[in-house]
Motif scaffolding. Structure first.
Motif, mmCIF file in Angstrom:
data_model
loop_
_atom_site.group_PDB
_atom_site.id
_atom_site.type_symbol
_atom_site.label_atom_id
_atom_site.label_comp_id
_atom_site.label_asym_id
_atom_site.label_seq_id
_atom_site.Cartn_x
_atom_site.Cartn_y
_atom_site.Cartn_z
ATOM 1 N N LEU A 41 -0.994 10.427 58.673
ATOM 2 C CA LEU A 41 -0.874 9.365 57.812
ATOM 3 C C LEU A 41 -2.102 9.278 56.729
ATOM 4 O O LEU A 41 -2.091 9.068 55.601
ATOM 5 C CB LEU A 41 -0.940 7.930 58.422
ATOM 6 N N LEU A 42 -3.219 9.788 57.212
ATOM 7 C CA LEU A 42 -4.592 9.838 56.512
ATOM 8 C C LEU A 42 -4.555 10.925 55.564
ATOM 9 O O LEU A 42 -5.469 11.056 54.310
ATOM 10 C CB LEU A 42 -5.787 10.251 57.623
ATOM 11 N N SER A 43 -3.687 11.816 55.934
ATOM 12 C CA SER A 43 -3.486 13.117 54.742
ATOM 13 C C SER A 43 -2.932 12.382 53.267
ATOM 14 O O SER A 43 -3.195 12.800 52.229
ATOM 15 C CB SER A 43 -2.519 13.997 55.184
ATOM 16 N N LEU A 44 -2.348 11.117 53.529
ATOM 17 C CA LEU A 44 -1.804 10.513 52.135
ATOM 18 C C LEU A 44 -3.196 10.267 51.246
ATOM 19 O O LEU A 44 -3.022 10.169 49.977
ATOM 20 C CB LEU A 44 -0.867 9.376 52.559
ATOM 21 N N TYR A 45 -4.367 10.098 51.906
ATOM 22 C CA TYR A 45 -5.406 9.995 50.955
ATOM 23 C C TYR A 45 -6.124 11.086 50.221
ATOM 24 O O TYR A 45 -6.752 10.911 49.589
ATOM 25 C CB TYR A 45 -6.555 9.021 51.794
ATOM 26 N N GLU A 46 -5.541 12.099 50.762
ATOM 27 C CA GLU A 46 -5.961 13.468 50.505
ATOM 28 C C GLU A 46 -5.317 13.974 49.359
ATOM 29 O O GLU A 46 -5.725 14.885 48.490
ATOM 30 C CB GLU A 46 -6.037 14.514 51.548
ATOM 31 N N TYR A 47 -3.888 13.698 49.014
ATOM 32 C CA TYR A 47 -3.348 14.379 48.156
ATOM 33 C C TYR A 47 -3.507 13.731 46.742
ATOM 34 O O TYR A 47 -3.993 12.889 46.483
ATOM 35 C CB TYR A 47 -1.707 13.992 48.466
ATOM 36 N N SER A 51 1.475 14.472 44.348
ATOM 37 C CA SER A 51 2.097 14.937 45.405
ATOM 38 C C SER A 51 2.281 13.820 46.501
ATOM 39 O O SER A 51 3.430 13.938 47.036
ATOM 40 C CB SER A 51 1.143 16.045 45.963
ATOM 41 N N ARG A 52 1.418 12.859 46.255
ATOM 42 C CA ARG A 52 1.523 11.653 47.083
ATOM 43 C C ARG A 52 3.032 10.883 46.890
ATOM 44 O O ARG A 52 3.550 10.492 47.861
ATOM 45 C CB ARG A 52 0.111 10.880 46.823
ATOM 46 N N ALA A 311 8.371 19.693 45.362
ATOM 47 C CA ALA A 311 8.123 20.782 44.557
ATOM 48 C C ALA A 311 7.087 21.693 45.516
ATOM 49 O O ALA A 311 6.406 21.493 46.442
ATOM 50 C CB ALA A 311 7.305 20.264 43.484
ATOM 51 N N ALA A 312 7.136 23.038 45.018
ATOM 52 C CA ALA A 312 6.563 24.204 45.625
ATOM 53 C C ALA A 312 5.051 23.709 45.654
ATOM 54 O O ALA A 312 4.459 24.170 46.821
ATOM 55 C CB ALA A 312 6.674 25.690 45.095
ATOM 56 N N ASP A 313 4.625 23.341 44.671
ATOM 57 C CA ASP A 313 3.143 22.960 44.585
ATOM 58 C C ASP A 313 2.567 21.849 45.616
ATOM 59 O O ASP A 313 1.717 21.980 46.187
ATOM 60 C CB ASP A 313 2.654 22.375 43.373
ATOM 61 N N THR A 314 3.475 20.899 45.730
ATOM 62 C CA THR A 314 3.334 19.787 46.913
ATOM 63 C C THR A 314 3.553 20.486 48.158
ATOM 64 O O THR A 314 2.667 20.103 49.133
ATOM 65 C CB THR A 314 4.620 18.956 46.877
ATOM 66 N N TYR A 315 4.289 21.377 48.581
ATOM 67 C CA TYR A 315 4.356 22.010 49.895
ATOM 68 C C TYR A 315 2.975 22.746 50.093
ATOM 69 O O TYR A 315 2.373 22.600 51.186
ATOM 70 C CB TYR A 315 5.516 23.160 49.945
ATOM 71 N N GLU A 317 0.107 21.966 48.818
ATOM 72 C CA GLU A 317 -0.771 21.194 48.986
ATOM 73 C C GLU A 317 -0.816 20.678 50.436
ATOM 74 O O GLU A 317 -1.854 20.153 51.110
ATOM 75 C CB GLU A 317 -0.847 19.944 47.922
ATOM 76 N N ILE A 318 0.570 20.341 50.883
ATOM 77 C CA ILE A 318 0.718 19.722 52.211
ATOM 78 C C ILE A 318 -0.108 20.693 53.248
ATOM 79 O O ILE A 318 -0.699 20.333 54.158
ATOM 80 C CB ILE A 318 1.875 19.369 52.694
#
Length: 472
Positions: A41-47, A51-52, A311-315, A317-318
């Motif tokens: 859940l905290l990763s949502l602040y990093e995207y 991507s978010r 998207a591939a860029d989102t993967y 970034e995750i």
């Protein structure tokens, strides 16, 4: 014919390690209780913003099956600001580092020119060649040659900053992510355990499970309080209790976390795998099946089984963000330096020992030492290293070597950012004319109350003197 008792009893241990390709995986995406760990859940602040949005859209696909343990909710609400501060400080430190390295490159070229000129003057008396080098590698010429590199590096860092639409103040002035997470879960959030229940669980963790390395959570043993040490175990107990109340036909749990330490994953011949003991315990206590997945695998699974459009860029970034929660393994051969410290989170018990052995007391310094921000890890690792170096505490088994100094003595600063000792008051700092102080240490002192500020200053000054002494 039923399997023999031996096979039944140890079924979890005899099964092959789960993989993204095994047949059982689909069922967990189609019909299971889904628990996202705090770090997910905290990763949502990093995207980045784009991507978010894709990640939120993917989570909407499973919204009805999400359930949040109280422990996760508590850690999430308390950790949001640290996540934002971490990103901001890391980007700021990167910009400072680039600037420092570019200045060092300019100095190195000018000094190299001077070396060659000196030899030409000494051995050949070649005034024309000396003058040509002066013109080729003057400070202004070198700066002009390096300018395109500096500009390109700065442009990329500025793009990173602009691509992130959240600042720490967002948490204080109306966090845009919190209500969206709340909407995903609705009323599917665990109740706060009663004090008696919490006390019993802490006793079980600290007195029985952790000393015997029964997963999960034993890797956090030794943090400053039992409550902080037992966070993973409290989460686990909530899952076991909650899933026991579900209809038998729906007793599957998909637990998603970036935490791949040894108290969740066991080493085997094929590499790390989720502890069979966890699978066995959930099946025995709640009649439920368990599957652990990392954050990148989870979103890949949503795309594969639920046809979420990522998207591939989102993967990518995750995956990048998830790796920040999975620091390299440490052992006695590891060396912590200024470059590696921001990438490696200290073990809680080690940091707590250093804090207490230094005699620090203020809540503000304690909060900094407990911060998950990579920007604070220089100070954390320095305190661990300096208390061991100055024999304020004994080294622990397997403790890594720390090569970090908050101050140095000598005629030249290590980098352009280091400040002369005279920036601190005479009564606070000795050897003011012969020392240089790290910028992160000055920031630390600025955020520290007087009593602990004096403690930190003494540690840094003693270390600087100790490092200058000749080897015996």
């Amino acid at each position: 014919m039923a399997d023999p008792a031996l096979i039944q009893r140890f079924h979890a241990w005899l099964q092959p390690a789960p993989s993204p390709e095994d047949d059982a995986r689909c069922a967990f995406y189609q019909d299971s209780l889904i628990v996202l760990d705090t770090n997910v859940l905290l990763s949502l602040y990093e995207y980045t913003a784009e991507s978010r949005e894709e990640v939120f859209s993917a989570l909407e696909q499973v919204s009805g099956r999400l359930w949040m343990p109280y422990q996760v909710g508590l850690e999430f609400v308390r950790g949001r600001r640290s996540a934002l501060e971490s990103r901001r400080r890391v980007l700021t430190e990167a910009a400072k580092s680039v600037n420092s390295k570019m200045m060092a490159a300019r100095r190195a070229i000018v000094e190299a020119r001077a070396t060659v000129q000196k030899q030409l003057e000494k051995y050949a008396r070649m005034p024309e060649e000396i003058a040509a080098l002066e013109e080729l590698a003057s400070e202004s010429a070198v700066e002009q040659h390096l300018a395109p590199y500096f500009s390109a590096f700065k442009e990329q860092l500025d793009k990173l900053k602009s691509g992130h639409d959240l600042a720490p103040v967002s948490v204080d002035q109306g966090d845009p992510i919190l209500p969206r997470v709340a909407h995903l879960y609705g009323d599917r959030v665990g109740d706060q355990p009663d004090d008696n229940v919490l006390r019993d669980r802490l006793d079980e963790a600290v007195a029985f499970r952790f000393p015997n390395e029964i997963p999960p959570g034993f890797a956090d043993m030794g943090k400053e309080t039992p409550l902080r040490s037992a966070g993973d175990f409290l989460l686990w107990e909530e899952i076991v209790e909650h899933v026991s109340t579900l209809p038998h036909s729906s007793r599957r749990v998909l637990l998603v976390s970036n935490d791949t330490k040894g108290d969740w994953y066991a080493n085997s011949n094929g590499g790390p795998r989720p502890w069979p003991a966890l699978v066995d315990e959930l099946r025995r206590r709640a009649g439920a099946e368990l599957r652990l997945e990392t954050q990148p695998d989870f979103y890949t699974g949503i795309g594969k089984y639920l046809h979420a459009d990522l998207a591939a860029d989102t993967y990518r970034e995750i995956k990048r963000v998830s790796e920040t929660f999975d620091p390299p393994a440490l052992d006695s051969d590891s060396v912590i330096t200024e470059e590696t410290a921001p990438q490696v989170a200290p073990l809680g018990g080690l940091l707590d020992m250093a804090f207490r052995s230094a005699g620090l007391t203020s809540p503000s310094v304690r909060a900094l030492m407990e911060s998950l921000s990579p920007a604070h890890r220089l100070a954390q690792w320095w305190l661990i290293g300096v208390t061991a170096q100055l024999q304020r505490r004994e080294l622990t088994e397997g403790e890594p070597s720390v090569e970090l100094a908050a101050a140095v003595r000598g005629p030249k600063a290590p980098t352009a950012e280091w400040q002369p000792g005279r920036v601190l008051p005479p009564g606070e700092w000795i050897h003011r004319e012969s020392t240089w102080i790290a910028p992160w240490f000055l920031d630390l002192l600025g955020a520290t109350p007087p009593a602990d500020r004096a403690v930190l200053s003494v540690l840094a000054a003693e270390q600087a003197s100790e490092n200058r002494r000749p080897a015996r």
